[in-house]
Design a protein around this motif. Sequence first.
Motif, PDB file in Angstrom:
ATOM      1  N   GLN A 188      43.340  50.089  20.248  1.00  0.00           N
ATOM      2  CA  GLN A 188      44.507  50.926  19.984  1.00  0.00           C
ATOM      3  C   GLN A 188      45.376  51.095  21.227  1.00  0.00           C
ATOM      4  OE1 GLN A 188      42.332  54.329  18.654  1.00  0.00           O
ATOM      5  NE2 GLN A 188      42.472  53.796  16.479  1.00  0.00           N
ATOM      6  N   SER A 189      44.773  50.970  22.415  1.00  0.00           N
ATOM      7  CA  SER A 189      45.526  51.181  23.658  1.00  0.00           C
ATOM      8  C   SER A 189      44.949  50.293  24.749  1.00  0.00           C
ATOM      9  CB  SER A 189      45.449  52.660  24.075  1.00  0.00           C
ATOM     10  OG  SER A 189      46.191  52.899  25.262  1.00  0.00           O
ATOM     11  N   HIS A 212      44.418  48.150  28.109  1.00  0.00           N
ATOM     12  CA  HIS A 212      44.711  48.121  29.536  1.00  0.00           C
ATOM     13  C   HIS A 212      45.110  46.687  29.906  1.00  0.00           C
ATOM     14  CE1 HIS A 212      43.869  48.065  33.881  1.00  0.00           C
ATOM     15  NE2 HIS A 212      43.974  49.385  33.860  1.00  0.00           N
ATOM     16  N   ASP A 227      46.419  41.722  20.191  1.00  0.00           N
ATOM     17  CA  ASP A 227      47.328  42.860  20.170  1.00  0.00           C
ATOM     18  C   ASP A 227      48.030  42.890  18.810  1.00  0.00           C
ATOM     19  OD1 ASP A 227      48.633  45.072  21.048  1.00  0.00           O
ATOM     20  OD2 ASP A 227      49.937  44.050  22.473  1.00  0.00           O
TER      21      ASP A 227
END
Length: 374
Positions: free
Chosen positions: A211-212, A214, A223
């Motif tokens: 979800q997020s 790095h 993605d």
Amino acid sequence: MTLTNSLSDIGARAIPEFDGVHDVWPRGDRLRAVREAAAAYKVRFKAQGQIRAVKSVDIAAAPYPVHYAFHDAVSVPTLPLISMINRMIVVQYDDFDGRPRTLVFEPTMPEGSAEAPFYANLQALMAKVPGATKFAETLMLKYYNEPGDVLDQLGLRPEDIDFCTFDHLHVQDPRMILGSTEVIDGESEPRQPLFGDAKMLVHSRELATLQSLHPMQWAWYVDGGLGGVDPSKFATFDGDIELGPGIALLWTPGHTDGNHSLVLNTPDGVWVSSENGISLDNWQPELSKIPGVRKYHEHFGREICPNANTLEDSLDQYDSMIKEKTMADPCKADPRWLQILPSTELVPWKRFWPVVPTFCHGGISYGEIQAGLR
């Protein structure tokens, strides 16, 4: 996102033996705590019983850099890329409420994996070199089965599947497994679920990573892989859980934050599967014949040689591989080797000699997979 967070909803329960072991400090004490907890849990795990059946089927072979595979340990000139086989495992078991369940482990969709930036960039790089793409396809790629075809081979229908899971979500596109209300780029209509109403079991940290992302994680994840996916299709968990007698998902962080390993009790004892290594040489470098791997073990005094493409936390990954080694039983065919089956395994093809597995299980099969258990 609205998620399933109650273990009772899936007939599972937490494993108290591992409570707090990943928080122990300093790190040498943590390693001892992990090893001792795994040894204690193994006794209870085996006493609880065995799974009904398990069967693995090869999906596809794809290229992978040698220097990642063995933490730069290989000490001879070789091709920069070797191949690994993705293998789908179907497990049938009874949960702790007595309900028969069917789990699919590692149902990799090759077209989804190709969208991960690492593989997309690799394809683009090879496309710039005349003949490189065809050479790589001939030498390193091989397609065996699609996950849906595996169900057909085993006499199963999509509606027979209760759960699916991956040890981690590197190069996986959940849309291709769980379905999506959005149209994936290059396709004409939304994807339908591959396994009916089956839920994906995922560690909460792994789902949060997707979800997020790095920047240090970005290249290995698809993605947008959650676009249009119904959140209720995920069943999340934290830490270590057992799904029923003879089957557990152990949290093995390090390779990724939410990595987990499949552990099965069978008539031949305990098996473990994950991608912390891509061959038994990673877990047992002292027995390895791959040039440099045994020297890595001897020079650094390390019990393992990790699959090191990300190294999100190399100390955690080390501890996790010790956790796996402690759980696994010796192989019946050759007791020197442990019953660890890499979820993606180094191919034993002679064309990649000397980077070939010293010992290769090649799959797992016990009992008879049955349709209509639900």
